[in-house]
Design an enzyme around this catalytic site. Structure first.
Site, PDB file in Angstrom:
ATOM      1  N   ALA A 109       0.822  -1.216   0.000  1.00  0.00           N
ATOM      2  CA  ALA A 109       0.000   0.000   0.000  1.00  0.00           C
ATOM      3  C   ALA A 109       0.848   1.255   0.000  1.00  0.00           C
ATOM      4  CB  ALA A 109      -0.920  -0.006   1.219  1.00  0.00           C
TER       5      ALA A 109
ATOM      6  N   ILE B  44       3.766   1.792  -1.409  1.00  0.00           N
ATOM      7  CA  ILE B  44       4.524   2.058  -2.627  1.00  0.00           C
ATOM      8  C   ILE B  44       3.581   2.317  -3.789  1.00  0.00           C
ATOM      9  CG2 ILE B  44       6.213   1.137  -4.244  1.00  0.00           C
ATOM     10  CD1 ILE B  44       7.245   1.715  -1.403  1.00  0.00           C
TER      11      ILE B  44
ATOM     12  N   GLU C 296       3.085   1.872  -7.042  1.00  0.00           N
ATOM     13  CA  GLU C 296       3.727   1.091  -8.108  1.00  0.00           C
ATOM     14  C   GLU C 296       3.642   1.755  -9.468  1.00  0.00           C
ATOM     15  OE1 GLU C 296       2.800  -1.686  -4.797  1.00  0.00           O
ATOM     16  OE2 GLU C 296       1.679  -0.142  -5.866  1.00  0.00           O
TER      17      GLU C 296
ATOM     18  N   ASP D 119      25.590  29.869 -26.279  1.00  0.00           N
ATOM     19  CA  ASP D 119      26.646  30.302 -27.175  1.00  0.00           C
ATOM     20  C   ASP D 119      26.121  31.483 -27.992  1.00  0.00           C
ATOM     21  OD1 ASP D 119      29.095  30.269 -28.432  1.00  0.00           O
ATOM     22  OD2 ASP D 119      28.491  28.804 -29.943  1.00  0.00           O
TER      23      ASP D 119
ATOM     24  N   ASN E 193      -2.673   6.095  -1.859  1.00  0.00           N
ATOM     25  CA  ASN E 193      -1.895   5.052  -1.184  1.00  0.00           C
ATOM     26  C   ASN E 193      -1.961   5.205   0.335  1.00  0.00           C
ATOM     27  OD1 ASN E 193      -0.947   4.772  -3.957  1.00  0.00           O
ATOM     28  ND2 ASN E 193       0.680   3.505  -3.112  1.00  0.00           N
TER      29      ASN E 193
END
Length: 887
Positions: free
Chosen positions: A286, A288, A290, A332, A694
């Site tokens: 839970a 992480i 994914e 440049d 999460n």
């Protein structure tokens, strides 16, 4: 065999001493045997090959990182507990992430190969008294190299003799104009651009011819040193990668803390160890997100495709976001801020002057400043005539495209005549050429003799002091005044030429330029700025982005261009040269302050560019670098985001950079910056969405465990929610519409993480709202409706899934709930419909039904799920409304 020694500063060594040190005969060159011995001793004249990463190495690198390690551990625990379906599901997630990362990272890293392509040309050397053509790889130290117009110099060397030799060194030094070469020894600390007695590998010969003794080959050449810097320059993790990694570490501590607390409490309660481990595994899954890396990749890829439509090619996806956070851009001058071509810029006649703009293709000449009457004077007409006659270049149109042949300055004179309404061909026809005195470093003038209407016409151009010296009818006071004007023009960054003529009825002698000439005036030449640069720089300033010019060109020229394009404002007219720059480790605080205040740097070497980028990076800035030459390659790699010019740029620069501008437009950088800022804002939103979702899963599992009401979510159910119902709305957030207001704000602090304190507070608030709603539904279902543990688990799974889908509407930034960037985003609606369909399939497809432990539901449970989904949205909107009213 005599010892061969190459001096440390070959440009400072007299040629006779150098020939003695290299044991070379300038008349006959090396013998074949001696050349072979030296080839065996010094090796081929080629750049060292760099071993590129193998596909396997790149693939294996995808399996590194904090999130990967946690998921791998979770898969191992699942297999250990006999939960093979969960284990294989986690492994599948890891493989999808790895393959996605591999495919997007597997692009050619060809910087060194591009440099080596400059080695493949043939070379002519003096061997055994005869000129022989050999492969450039066979050129060795001590060879006498023979070059002429059209050649590519095969090695570094000191000139033995020259004849009107000019070299285009712009790729190495940034100098716009071809460099006149001679055999005189320059001052000791002269930068490459001022070492006029030297040839450098990889530079093209534009005019004349010469011979040089080779002092450096392969890796020991200036080109080789740049190749080494390209190889050695380290590229650190991009800001996005670093911030996502830091976020992952925070999630680890959250996971470890909650899992440890849960285990301690469970063991204290003497609960079953298997259940505790299963719940801890659910917490790990839970915690992480994914789908974060996949969503981030796709969001960046979407930004990359949008930039491709705007002529910006992105080679590394993370570069899109990096550019959005860039607050310092090193650019440049030649080919980036300017057009990398010489044009007539200023006319200085005895009685009038004007700054002009030439458009030969349109046949139009515009007076920008000065006297409008300049074009009505006789001197103006004579200036055009002499510019065309005293000229060996050609300018024509081939199939509708302009074709330029010859010295760029002489081409610009022809374009000036065409823009002024004259035909160079007609002028040449009316004044047939009879003789020429070529330009030389001794006379510093060029003269041509022509016939016209029974008489003779002499046309002369050259250095002001030489031309004025031949205008004998001028008073000393006038001669000095005109010379002072030419010097002031040079200080202003213009390359100046003086023009004069003489008409006579008698044919002049061989030295026809030595007679009394009539002075016409001066022309100042300039590499003109790109028209779109000024508004692009203005946009950068409004967006809080500091733009710094770093060039190998002349200081006065650099400052002039910086003023013309408004890179600097009044009070910022300061320019520093390479001689002013100390090594990074020797800078005092006062030196750093001065350096950081300067916006224009000239005569800067590639190594000094690296030091300057490093200094700004040490200050915490995100540094972008634009460039087009070989000399820019190391800095392009060292910077956080390297941006190469695709049209005029070298292959080396394009393949070293992270991004390539197909149209060479500095304005495209502004578009890329805007897109980068949008991408970061989108990433911040979907990270906010994913983390709050999460965290709600963590709270549901943890609070249920602490309340000892069972395990309302299974690990595989959590994994399914994370991969399916979370990812698609997050992805829709990641491809949101542009927000023009972002370019009116200063760049975000590069030290600020993706999630600041306010964002974290909102994550917790969102998660608590969803947790309270879902656990409330779970409690009602199990306590009031009499649902079993499995049926309660079923209720929680669908309630949390639906609550997270509805949660996407909480992430609006506008005041209106119904009209905002979320509701206007069609991808959001597509994602919601798709996710609802997938949830329906989990209920009706037997395989998913079984894997996810789905139970039959009643109508009452369905209404409870809908209420649990809408309640958090209603709660969040009420709280936000109260906060807004309180402000």
């Amino acid at each position: 065999m005599p010892t061969i020694s190459t001096p440390e500063k070959p440009h400072q060594v007299p040629i006779d001493q150098l020939l003695k040190a290299l044991n070379t005969n300038p008349k006959t060159g090396l013998t074949a045997d001696e050349a072979k011995n030296r080839y065996d001793e010094f090796g081929p004249n080629a750049l060292q090959e760099v071993k590129l990463e193998s596909p396997l190495t790149i693939l294996l690198r995808q399996f590194t990182g904090v999130i990967v390690y946690i998921l791998a551990a979770a898969a191992g625990i699942s297999f250990f507990l006999g939960e093979t379906v969960e284990g294989f599901a986690i492994i599948a997630v890891l493989l999808v992430n790895a393959v996605t990362g591999f495919l997007l990272e597997w692009n050619a890293r060809q910087s060194m190969d591009a440099l080596r392509k400059m080695d493949t040309t043939p070379a002519r050397v003096l061997r055994d008294g005869r000129i022989r053509e050999i492969s450039s790889e066979e050129v060795t130290v001590g060879d006498v190299l023979v070059v002429e117009a059209g050649d590519l110099v095969a090695a570094d060397g000191n000139l033995l003799e020259v004849s009107q030799l000019q070299i285009d060194e712009s790729a190495l030094t940034g100098e716009s104009l071809p460099v006149d070469k001679n055999t005189e020894i320059p001052p000791d600390e002269s930068p490459l651009g001022d070492q006029h007695n030297r040839l450098f590998k990889g530079t093209p010969v534009t005019a004349g011819n010469g011979r040089a003794v080779v002092t450096g080959i392969g890796q020991q050449t200036e080109l080789g040193k740049i190749a080494t810097m390209v190889k050695d320059a380290k590229r650190s993790a991009t800001p996005l990668e670093a911030k996502l990694d830091a976020l992952a570490k925070v999630l680890i501590w959250v996971t470890v803390g909650l899992a440890a607390l849960f285990l301690v409490v469970g063991l204290f309660r003497k609960e079953e160890p298997f259940r505790l481990i299963e719940t801890a595994l659910a917490l790990a899954i839970a915690a992480i997100p994914e789908g974060m890396s996949v969503v981030a990749t796709i969001a960046l890829a979407y930004g990359m495709l949008r930039l491709a439509e705007k002529k910006v090619i992105v080679k590394r996806l993370s570069a899109v976001e990096t550019l959005g956070g860039t607050n310092v851009i090193f650019t440049d001058k030649t080919g980036t801020l300017t057009q990398n071509r010489i044009e007539v810029n200023t006319l200085q006649l005895p009685d009038a002057n004007a700054e002009i703009e030439v458009d030969a293709e349109a046949g139009k000449l515009t007076i920008i400043a000065g006297n409008l009457s300049v074009i009505e004077s006789d001197a103006y007409q004579q200036l055009i005539r002499v510019g065309v006659l005293c000229n060996n270049a050609d300018y024509d149109s081939v199939e509708g495209k302009p074709k330029e042949v010859g010295d760029p300055v002489e081409v610009s004179l022809l374009k000036f005549a065409i823009a002024a309404g004259h035909s160079p061909d007609q002028i040449i026809t009316n004044f047939p050429r009879k003789a020429e005195q070529a330009f030389s470093s001794d006379t510093r003038i060029m003269g041509t003799l022509h016939t016209h209407e029974g008489g003779y016409f002499v046309a002369v151009k050259g250095a002001a002091e030489e031309v004025l010296e031949r205008c004998q009818s001028l008073s000393e006071k006038d001669r000095k005044a005109y010379y002072d004007i030419s010097e002031k023009m040079a200080v202003d960054g213009l390359r100046t030429l003086a023009f004069a003529f003489r008409e006579t009825s008698e044919k002049p002698g061989d030295n026809f330029t030595d007679g009394d000439l009539t002075y016409i005036g001066l022309i100042g030449f300039l590499d003109p700025p790109r028209t779109e640069v000024t508004p692009a720089l203005k946009a950068c300033r409004a967006a809080g982005i500091k733009v710094i010019m770093v060039t190998g060109d002349h200081p006065a020229t650099a400052l002039t261009i910086a003023s013309k394009v408004n890179l600097i404002e009044p009070g910022e007219e300061m320019v520093m040269t390479g001689k002013d720059l100390k090594p990074l480790d020797q800078l005092t605080e006062a030196d750093k302050t001065k350096l950081l205040a300067c916006r224009v740097f000239a005569r800067v070497s590639p190594a000094q560019k690296l030091d300057m980028i490093d200094l700004y990076q040490q200050q915490g800035d995100i540094v972008g670098m634009t460039g087009d030459g070989v000399n820019d390659a190391p800095a392009l790699k060292k910077s956080d985001i390297g941006i190469a010019m695709g049209l005029r740029g070298t292959q080396v620069a394009a393949e070293t950079a992270d991004m390539v501008l197909k149209d060479d437009s500095f304005a495209s950088i502004v578009s890329a910056i805007a897109q980068g800022r949008v991408i970061f804002e989108n990433i911040r939103k979907f990270v906010l969405f994913l983390l709050s979702c999460n965290l709600s899963e963590i709270f549901v599992v943890t609070f249920a465990g602490f309340l000892n009401v069972g395990n309302p979510l299974l690990p595989l159910q959590i994994l399914f929610i994370n991969i399916v119902t979370d990812v698609f709305p997050a992805l829709a957030l990641g491809v949101g519409r542009e927000n023009s207001s972002l370019m009116q704000q200063p760049p975000r602090d590069p030290k600020t993480p993706i999630m600041d304190g306010y964002d974290w507070r909102m994550v917790v608030f969102y998660a608590l709202a969803m947790t309270a709603s879902v656990l409330g539904a779970y409690w009602l279902g199990t306590r009031e409706l009499g649902l079993t543990a499995k049926e309660g688990n079923n209720l929680t799974f669908y309630a949390l899934s639906f609550a997270q889908l509805m949660h996407v509407f909480n992430l609006r930034s506008g005041r209106s709930f119904f009209v905002n960037e979320i509701t206007r985003n069609l991808y959001i609606w597509y994602a919601l419909l798709l996710c609802l369909l997938i949830l329906a399939l989990t209920y009706y497809i037997p395989f998913l039904h079984k894997v996810l432990s789905i139970q039959p539901m009643t109508t009452t449970e369905l209404w409870l799920i809908l209420a649990a989904g809408f309640a958090p949205v209603l709660l969040v909107q009420i709280v936000k409304g109260i906060i807004r009213l309180g402000k």
